[in-house]
Design a protein around this motif. Structure first.
Motif, short mmCIF file in Angstrom:
data_model
loop_
_atom_site.label_atom_id
_atom_site.label_comp_id
_atom_site.label_asym_id
_atom_site.label_seq_id
_atom_site.Cartn_x
_atom_site.Cartn_y
_atom_site.Cartn_z
N ILE A 1 35.42 72.81 82.09
CA ILE A 1 35.92 71.72 82.92
C ILE A 1 35.82 72.08 84.40
CG2 ILE A 1 37.58 70.93 81.17
CD1 ILE A 1 39.75 72.11 83.15
N PHE A 2 35.87 71.06 85.24
CA PHE A 2 36.02 71.25 86.67
C PHE A 2 37.40 70.81 87.05
CE2 PHE A 2 31.55 72.00 87.38
CZ PHE A 2 31.55 72.74 88.54
N LEU A 3 38.01 71.55 87.95
CA LEU A 3 39.31 71.21 88.51
C LEU A 3 39.06 70.73 89.93
CD1 LEU A 3 42.46 71.32 88.47
CD2 LEU A 3 42.23 73.65 89.37
N GLN A 4 39.66 69.60 90.31
CA GLN A 4 39.54 69.10 91.67
C GLN A 4 40.93 68.77 92.19
OE1 GLN A 4 36.59 66.05 92.44
NE2 GLN A 4 37.84 65.18 94.08
N LEU A 5 41.26 69.30 93.35
CA LEU A 5 42.51 69.00 94.04
C LEU A 5 42.16 68.20 95.28
CD1 LEU A 5 44.17 72.56 94.01
CD2 LEU A 5 44.30 70.77 92.27
N ASP A 6 42.87 67.09 95.51
CA ASP A 6 42.69 66.27 96.71
C ASP A 6 44.05 66.13 97.36
OD1 ASP A 6 39.85 65.15 96.35
OD2 ASP A 6 40.79 64.70 94.43
#
Length: 146
Positions: free
Chosen positions: A118-123
């Protein structure tokens, strides 16, 4: 080199994501998203640049401004993506320090990292990038409105 040219299969993976948002105030929030890993980290970086551009641009004030607004987002995303070297931010995930690639524009920022499949993305907007700690959640019920 926009997302639409990145490959239909990879772009479709990005739509199958789970996002949770934590709001500190009306202007401060952090969104945490995870999605199956596309074949290329480039696709994820482009997606993060577009998400960041949407945060910076906000919403159009009137429906008649939608086309110009979309064009500004695309232009801004391209500038963000080409804007120079990425920074790095350390985040604690289940007690383990993990380094994410970070891109920022003013008080807004986006950080990404591949974690296995998976990819983790924080915004974030007006949200501190230091001392972030995440943990796996298996039961979402306590976080949902009653």
């Amino acid at each position: 080199m926009r997302l639409r040219n990145a490959g239909t299969a990879d772009a479709r993976l990005l739509t199958e994501r789970l996002s949770l948002t934590h709001r500190l105030s009306r202007t401060a929030d952090l969104s945490v998203s995870s999605y199956r890993a596309p074949s290329s980290a480039r696709v994820v970086r482009i997606n993060a640049a577009y998400d960041l551009a949407r945060r910076v641009a906000g919403a159009p004030s009137r429906p008649s401004e939608a086309y110009g607004h979309a064009r500004r987002i695309t232009d801004l995303a391209e500038r963000i993506r080409e804007g120079g070297p990425l920074e790095h931010v350390a985040v604690s995930i289940d007690g383990e320090s993990v380094e994410l690639e970070l891109t920022r524009a003013g008080v807004h920022w986006a950080a990404v990292r591949r974690l296995g499949e998976i990819f983790l993305q924080l915004d974030g907007s007006n949200f501190p990038r230091t001392d972030l700690a995440l943990c796996h959640v298996t039961d979402l019920a306590p976080y949902l409105p009653a």
